[in-house]
Scaffold this active site. Sequence first.
Site, PDB file in Angstrom:
ATOM      1  N   GLY A 115     -16.572   3.518  -1.806  1.00  0.00           N
ATOM      2  CA  GLY A 115     -17.634   3.606  -1.543  1.00  0.00           C
ATOM      3  C   GLY A 115     -18.309   3.942  -3.465  1.00  0.00           C
TER       4      GLY A 115
ATOM      5  N   ASN B 270       0.563  -1.098  -0.810  1.00  0.00           N
ATOM      6  CA  ASN B 270      -0.033   0.011   0.114  1.00  0.00           C
ATOM      7  C   ASN B 270       0.590   1.344   0.090  1.00  0.00           C
ATOM      8  OD1 ASN B 270      -1.691   1.971   0.448  1.00  0.00           O
ATOM      9  ND2 ASN B 270      -3.108   0.994   2.378  1.00  0.00           N
TER      10      ASN B 270
ATOM     11  N   CYS C 217       1.806   4.285   2.724  1.00  0.00           N
ATOM     12  CA  CYS C 217       3.060   4.326   4.072  1.00  0.00           C
ATOM     13  C   CYS C 217       3.999   5.599   3.761  1.00  0.00           C
ATOM     14  CB  CYS C 217       4.305   2.712   3.193  1.00  0.00           C
ATOM     15  SG  CYS C 217       3.302   1.533   3.716  1.00  0.00           S
TER      16      CYS C 217
END
Lengths: 309, 238
Positions: free
Chosen positions: A223, A131, A134
């Site tokens: 979302g 990811n 970081c």
Amino acid sequence: MKLTVTLPTQNGPDMVLKNPIMPAAGTFGYGIEYIDALPLSRLGAIVTNSFAIAEGSPSPAKRFYQADYGFVSSFGPNNMCYKQFLKEILPRLPHETTPVIMDVKAFDLNELAEFVHILSHVKELAAIEVNLNCPYGNMAIPAYWKAPETLEMLLKTVRQAAGQKPLWIKAPTAEYPYAEVVRAAGDNGADAFVTFNALGGCAVDVATRRYQSGSFGGGGYSGPGLKPYALAAARAVAAAAQIPTIAAGGIVCADDILEYILVGADAIQVGAANLMAPDAMARLLDDLERRMEELGIDSLDEIRGTARV
Amino acid sequence: MKESFVVHSQVLARECQTLPGGTYAEYTIACGNALFKPGQYLMLRALKHAVSWPDAYLIHAATGQGFKVLAHQGQELARCAAGDRVEYWGPRGSSPVTSGDALLLVAQPETVQLVYPFTLGNPHECLVLTGEAAIARALDKIAALQNKKAILALNPDTLAQLDEAGRARQTPFANCFLYVSNKKACGINACKGCYLHSPTRHFGINACCQGPFMPYTAVDVTQDGNCFEYFSLQEVAT
């Protein structure tokens, strides 16, 4: 009908997924929690919650707020001990038939490299997803992805640490220089790129005048409300990428998946929908098959990247 | 054939239920074989919109037709009518009581609906906290529990007051169970959003499956109180 997705890797055999559907890190626990809700082996792949090398503890703030069309989350570093995952959970996941990918994070680059190196020896893992969000928790260190030279340093370091293990790089946020970052990932040995991460967001309870989530009054907004934005990001990334792209952002129905494939994505990650219903990905797979039949699509390969003006 | 984990169901009936905290919507959710224990809940999603989130609804009764739950005005279910489609998974969570346990229920008007499931099957005394002396009165009752269990459901600021006063008085809080109102987004220990700090488990303890009523002594109110939800007085539309 052909739902399989083939992801070439830079150092070894192709990774073949039964279908393009997998969870996004942070929305599917460690996989095992869903074992009664859907057949895990139906999924194209399983991506775990994010792990750091050290066990995390719960955030002292509210972690989750369900807004219209999305949610604001701020889970903090509450990952379980990775050794516990490897020993107790990974053997129970269908890793022989469904690739299992561990999402990882770290507080600094040395820790990240050490952790990736450890995981590179875990044969049950099909890939490691780093990811780019970081390092966590240290605001004094600039995000590695913001400067090309530090991004390249991170990518080279984790590539070396990963050895022959396939390495996926996940977008740091929703807003980043798409072409530059995905090209850097490909040029420095990444095997695939996940196109989207949460957008910063917050919400306030007007009665109590308190923020609804997050230690600093906010978190990541994810979302379906973000889907058009995320789709544009996926399109830009796919156009620039020399490696497979895994798109994400607001997928709740089969047409959402097809849209991402049409703009060039190889596969997709499902996030928010997992928190609407625990069997969401099984339903998506059923819907995808039905919708492809309705539209006369025999294979995802035939439509990939074919959206036109 | 294995029963589906997510049950597709519907609202059978909507009535109003008046408690000290106001008027709630009481729903009967269709289920052919409804069994539960007080303290358990349904993760339930109304299907009125394409994007809708599940929420936790404590079950207070089961009939031959289905589960009965209360909804407050902030919840999606409160806008549903008989015949509307819903889906649920559950009952989820565990029960802190067994049949026949004598209970002291401690709530405030805004949170009475959270202890309501315990009023229908067990011998109980319900203490609704109002006024300045309420905290001291509750602690007196808790100190004199003996063989009773106490079930507490409080808003965060009241809970903090009770916790501080209790520590000052060295109230043992044995046999006390607290409603942990941390947001339950999945109800299956997946989202990790409802985890509490624990002195023995760095990763914390899960509230949606091990709770939502947890032993009071297992909850660090100071550390986790900020994660708890506020409940307000209700007046759902009839």
